[in-house]
Scaffold this motif. Structure first.
Motif, PDB file in Angstrom:
ATOM      1  N   ARG A  11       1.008  -1.242   0.035  1.00 38.32           N
ATOM      2  CA  ARG A  11      -0.091  -0.002   0.012  1.00 38.32           C
ATOM      3  C   ARG A  11       0.909   1.063   0.033  1.00 38.32           C
ATOM      4  NH1 ARG A  11      -1.665   0.612   4.478  1.00 38.32           N
ATOM      5  NH2 ARG A  11      -1.031  -1.307   5.556  1.00 38.32           N
ATOM      6  N   THR A  12       2.137   1.275  -0.125  1.00 39.18           N
ATOM      7  CA  THR A  12       3.079   2.248  -0.117  1.00 39.18           C
ATOM      8  C   THR A  12       3.674   2.380  -1.626  1.00 39.18           C
ATOM      9  OG1 THR A  12       3.521   2.060   1.977  1.00 39.18           O
ATOM     10  CG2 THR A  12       5.218   3.261   0.954  1.00 39.18           C
ATOM     11  N   ILE A  13       3.702   3.871  -1.820  1.00 43.69           N
ATOM     12  CA  ILE A  13       4.745   4.434  -3.132  1.00 43.69           C
ATOM     13  C   ILE A  13       6.017   5.015  -2.742  1.00 43.69           C
ATOM     14  CG2 ILE A  13       4.543   5.342  -5.185  1.00 43.69           C
ATOM     15  CD1 ILE A  13       1.714   5.179  -5.357  1.00 43.69           C
ATOM     16  N   GLN A  14       6.960   4.304  -3.009  1.00 45.37           N
ATOM     17  CA  GLN A  14       8.026   5.140  -2.658  1.00 45.37           C
ATOM     18  C   GLN A  14       8.770   6.051  -3.702  1.00 45.37           C
ATOM     19  OE1 GLN A  14       9.426   4.111   0.161  1.00 45.37           O
ATOM     20  NE2 GLN A  14      11.331   5.461   0.526  1.00 45.37           N
ATOM     21  N   VAL A  15       8.723   7.155  -3.311  1.00 45.49           N
ATOM     22  CA  VAL A  15       9.173   8.088  -4.458  1.00 45.49           C
ATOM     23  C   VAL A  15      10.723   8.694  -4.357  1.00 45.49           C
ATOM     24  CG1 VAL A  15       8.889  10.668  -5.428  1.00 45.49           C
ATOM     25  CG2 VAL A  15       6.778   9.163  -4.522  1.00 45.49           C
TER      26      VAL A  15
ATOM     27  N   SER B 205      27.009  12.694  -6.374  1.00 47.51           N
ATOM     28  CA  SER B 205      25.438  12.262  -6.517  1.00 47.51           C
ATOM     29  C   SER B 205      24.709  12.632  -5.197  1.00 47.51           C
ATOM     30  CB  SER B 205      25.213  10.692  -6.909  1.00 47.51           C
ATOM     31  OG  SER B 205      25.811  10.731  -8.150  1.00 47.51           O
ATOM     32  N   TRP B 206      23.390  12.650  -5.289  1.00 47.58           N
ATOM     33  CA  TRP B 206      22.790  12.900  -4.202  1.00 47.58           C
ATOM     34  C   TRP B 206      21.551  12.164  -4.292  1.00 47.58           C
ATOM     35  CZ3 TRP B 206      17.795  15.174  -4.042  1.00 47.58           C
ATOM     36  CH2 TRP B 206      17.136  15.896  -2.754  1.00 47.58           C
ATOM     37  N   GLU B 207      21.035  11.433  -3.302  1.00 45.49           N
ATOM     38  CA  GLU B 207      19.852  10.589  -3.182  1.00 45.49           C
ATOM     39  C   GLU B 207      18.851  10.910  -2.018  1.00 45.49           C
ATOM     40  OE1 GLU B 207      20.572   6.462  -4.078  1.00 45.49           O
ATOM     41  OE2 GLU B 207      22.100   6.990  -5.395  1.00 45.49           O
ATOM     42  N   LYS B 208      17.835  11.027  -2.296  1.00 44.06           N
ATOM     43  CA  LYS B 208      16.680  11.332  -1.284  1.00 44.06           C
ATOM     44  C   LYS B 208      15.381  10.556  -1.669  1.00 44.06           C
ATOM     45  CE  LYS B 208      19.213  13.790   1.662  1.00 44.06           C
ATOM     46  NZ  LYS B 208      19.858  13.249   2.746  1.00 44.06           N
ATOM     47  N   SER B 209      14.605  10.132  -0.815  1.00 45.44           N
ATOM     48  CA  SER B 209      13.189   9.609  -1.022  1.00 45.44           C
ATOM     49  C   SER B 209      12.331   9.907   0.218  1.00 45.44           C
ATOM     50  CB  SER B 209      13.362   8.116  -1.267  1.00 45.44           C
ATOM     51  OG  SER B 209      13.698   7.492   0.034  1.00 45.44           O
ATOM     52  N   TYR B 210      10.988   9.860  -0.377  1.00 40.97           N
ATOM     53  CA  TYR B 210       9.754   9.931   0.480  1.00 40.97           C
ATOM     54  C   TYR B 210       8.872   8.793   0.199  1.00 40.97           C
ATOM     55  CZ  TYR B 210       7.304  12.731  -2.973  1.00 40.97           C
ATOM     56  OH  TYR B 210       6.532  13.091  -4.015  1.00 40.97           O
ATOM     57  N   SER B 211       7.721   8.665   1.159  1.00 41.28           N
ATOM     58  CA  SER B 211       6.883   7.591   0.748  1.00 41.28           C
ATOM     59  C   SER B 211       5.379   8.109   0.960  1.00 41.28           C
ATOM     60  CB  SER B 211       6.997   6.355   1.529  1.00 41.28           C
ATOM     61  OG  SER B 211       6.896   6.444   2.891  1.00 41.28           O
ATOM     62  N   ILE B 212       4.448   7.275   0.288  1.00 41.95           N
ATOM     63  CA  ILE B 212       3.190   7.627   0.457  1.00 41.95           C
ATOM     64  C   ILE B 212       2.359   6.253   0.683  1.00 41.95           C
ATOM     65  CG2 ILE B 212       0.836   8.409  -0.601  1.00 41.95           C
ATOM     66  CD1 ILE B 212       2.675  10.017  -2.542  1.00 41.95           C
ATOM     67  N   THR B 213       1.522   6.210   2.044  1.00 40.05           N
ATOM     68  CA  THR B 213       0.950   4.876   2.327  1.00 40.05           C
ATOM     69  C   THR B 213      -0.385   5.336   2.302  1.00 40.05           C
ATOM     70  OG1 THR B 213       2.863   4.138   3.485  1.00 40.05           O
ATOM     71  CG2 THR B 213       0.901   3.213   4.153  1.00 40.05           C
ATOM     72  N   ILE B 214      -1.200   4.280   1.753  1.00 43.59           N
ATOM     73  CA  ILE B 214      -2.621   4.363   1.917  1.00 43.59           C
ATOM     74  C   ILE B 214      -3.148   3.588   3.143  1.00 43.59           C
ATOM     75  CG2 ILE B 214      -5.108   3.942   0.599  1.00 43.59           C
ATOM     76  CD1 ILE B 214      -3.098   6.305  -0.656  1.00 43.59           C
ATOM     77  N   GLY B 215      -3.970   4.164   3.784  1.00 44.97           N
ATOM     78  CA  GLY B 215      -4.606   3.368   5.220  1.00 44.97           C
ATOM     79  C   GLY B 215      -3.520   3.233   6.176  1.00 44.97           C
ATOM     80  N   GLU B 216      -3.859   2.508   7.287  1.00 41.29           N
ATOM     81  CA  GLU B 216      -2.853   2.133   8.377  1.00 41.29           C
ATOM     82  C   GLU B 216      -1.857   1.368   8.021  1.00 41.29           C
ATOM     83  OE1 GLU B 216      -4.674   2.579  12.336  1.00 41.29           O
ATOM     84  OE2 GLU B 216      -6.532   1.829  11.349  1.00 41.29           O
TER      85      GLU B 216
END
Length: 236
Positions: free
Chosen positions: A57-61, A225-236
């Motif tokens: 349920r998670t999208i990693q960007v 190089s530079w790397e970062k990420s965030y995530s979006i989770t639907i529900g609990e």
């Protein structure tokens, strides 16, 4: 370096076509390289790679910036995720829950300092303030965005933010170690709320210094190089 460069709102990358690098069932990557067109607006050599990975349920960007030039690369990058309310609901059914870097147990308790832009898009010190919280939560009531067009939380104070419906997480954006989080909506017209992790922020009103000295600008040395990420989770 004493030169002016024309650039539209939110930079130029969002308006350009990226080259696909990898696309499979669960992960996609795309790349953008500098061109004579970008050099006219932005005098740096670079590669920008953006990836999306689906994990349940998670999208990693994921972001990767490569400095392909022989001088420091100065840049900012920001996400622009917006979350529409479910059918039959309004944004006023949402409650925000702010958490510190780490797990959901690390709730921001009493309040969060924020910066805010004026109508021209410049951060204006007197428009900032403190958003009062109760156990890390605050309901999205009518007029919430009257006090700030955009709430800009700085100093990596927020590790994740959830939109709650009926007391349960509807969606959660996790942005550990991101220095800024922007939260905004246009109450009269927008049936969604934006939760935006940023590496960078709008300019301060009246700032006349060099780009390299601006708050929020990332400096990447030559060939690194530079790397970062965030995530979006639907529900609990």
């Amino acid at each position: 370096q004493e030169k002016d460069y024309p650039m539209g709102a939110h930079g130029f990358a969002r308006d350009m076509e990226f080259e696909p690098l990898l696309c499979d069932m669960d992960e996609c990557w795309y790349r953008l390289k500098d061109t004579p067109e970008t050099f006219y607006k932005y005098p740096f050599h670079f590669e920008l790679e953006v990836g999306h990975r689906l994990e349940g349920r998670t999208i990693q960007v994921m972001w990767r910036v490569n400095n392909t030039g022989s001088e420091d690369l100065l840049f900012m990058a920001g996400g622009h995720p917006a979350f529409q309310v479910p059918e039959g609901r309004t944004i006023y059914d949402y409650t925000f829950e702010f958490n510190k870097t780490g797990t959901r147990a690390g709730t921001c308790q009493d309040g969060l300092h924020y910066q805010a832009p004026n109508a021209d898009g410049f951060e204006q010190e007197e428009l900032g303030g403190t958003l009062a919280l109760t156990d890390g939560r605050v309901p999205l009531t009518k007029g919430f965005f009257d006090r700030a067009l955009t709430y800009i939380f700085d100093q990596a104070a927020v590790g994740s933010v959830s939109l709650l419906l009926d007391g349960k997480p509807y969606v959660t954006v996790r942005c550990d170690d991101f220095p800024y989080l922007g939260v905004w909506s246009v109450e009269a017209t927008h049936p969604f709320v934006c939760l935006e992790p940023w590496y960078g922020r709008c300019d301060a009103e009246g700032y006349t210094g060099e780009l390299k000295d601006r708050e929020g600008v990332v400096t990447l040395p030559a060939w690194e190089s530079w790397e970062k990420s965030y995530s979006i989770t639907i529900g609990e």
